[in-house]
Scaffold this active site. Structure first.
Site, PDB file in Angstrom:
ATOM      1  N   LEU A  93       0.835  -1.192   0.000  1.00  0.00           N
ATOM      2  CA  LEU A  93       0.000   0.000   0.000  1.00  0.00           C
ATOM      3  C   LEU A  93       0.875   1.249   0.000  1.00  0.00           C
ATOM      4  CD1 LEU A  93      -2.849   1.310   0.337  1.00  0.00           C
ATOM      5  CD2 LEU A  93      -2.498   1.094   2.809  1.00  0.00           C
ATOM      6  N   CYS A  94       0.486   2.220  -0.807  1.00  0.00           N
ATOM      7  CA  CYS A  94       1.242   3.478  -0.906  1.00  0.00           C
ATOM      8  C   CYS A  94       0.265   4.633  -0.674  1.00  0.00           C
ATOM      9  CB  CYS A  94       1.890   3.576  -2.281  1.00  0.00           C
ATOM     10  SG  CYS A  94       2.839   5.088  -2.513  1.00  0.00           S
ATOM     11  N   ILE A  95       0.147   5.067   0.580  1.00  0.00           N
ATOM     12  CA  ILE A  95      -0.657   6.241   0.910  1.00  0.00           C
ATOM     13  C   ILE A  95       0.183   7.154   1.790  1.00  0.00           C
ATOM     14  CG2 ILE A  95      -2.931   5.162   0.644  1.00  0.00           C
ATOM     15  CD1 ILE A  95      -3.090   4.857   3.685  1.00  0.00           C
TER      16      ILE A  95
END
Length: 171
Positions: A93-95
């Site tokens: 996940l890339c947030i």
């Protein structure tokens, strides 16, 4: 003196393990709707298995906490196949909230959008459930392009994956 995650050692490790134990207990006492978490291994507080229930599916993920948590953010990797602009093909996940607390060298994110030690797992959960995909710097360029050019096709692909995750949950 260095220590392995989940074992007593330096003070930062014992502080982070105490905080993680508290957060896990809090999630057990006051569950967040559509979300459950537990330890992958009872002897390691730094690896959590996560289940997100929503949109008719069951999304499995793994949260890995660094020894210097909460100074540094956890990493989240979906084990369920995902099609989302902010999730790499390998499930990571890339947030913004999970990026280290420093200025973004590329200028996409303000330091205030990134991880802060006051954030908790609840902060991450609520952001996950409400955040619209970031199309400015996507992890999955093809998914981001599809959101822009064929939103109906994007939603159809997501629904198919969600339906598959529900079927696999009961196999």
């Amino acid at each position: 003196m260095s220590s392995k995650p989940g074992t007593p050692g330096g003070s930062s490790t014992s502080n982070s393990s105490l905080l993680l134990r508290r957060q896990l207990l809090e999630l057990t006492k006051r569950p967040v709707e559509g979300f459950s978490a537990g330890l992958v291994d009872d002897n390691n507080l730094y690896e959590w298995e996560v289940l997100i229930i929503g949109e008719g599916g069951f999304l499995k993920a793994r949260l890995t906490f660094p020894e210097d948590f909460p100074l540094q953010p956890p990493k989240m990797k979906f084990l369920t196949p995902m099609w989302h602009p902010n999730i790499y093909a390998d499930g990571n996940l890339c947030i913004s909230i999970l990026h280290p607390p420093k200025d973004d060298e590329y200028g996409y994110e303000d330091a205030g959008e990134r991880w802060l030690p006051v954030h908790t797992l609840i902060s991450v959960i609520s952001l996950l459930s409400s955040e619209t995909p970031n199309l400015e710097s996507p992890a999955n360029v093809d998914a981001a392009k599809e959101v822009r050019t064929d939103f109906a096709g994007y939603k159809k692909k997501v629904r198919r994956l969600v339906r598959r995750s529900a079927e696999e949950a009961f196999d």
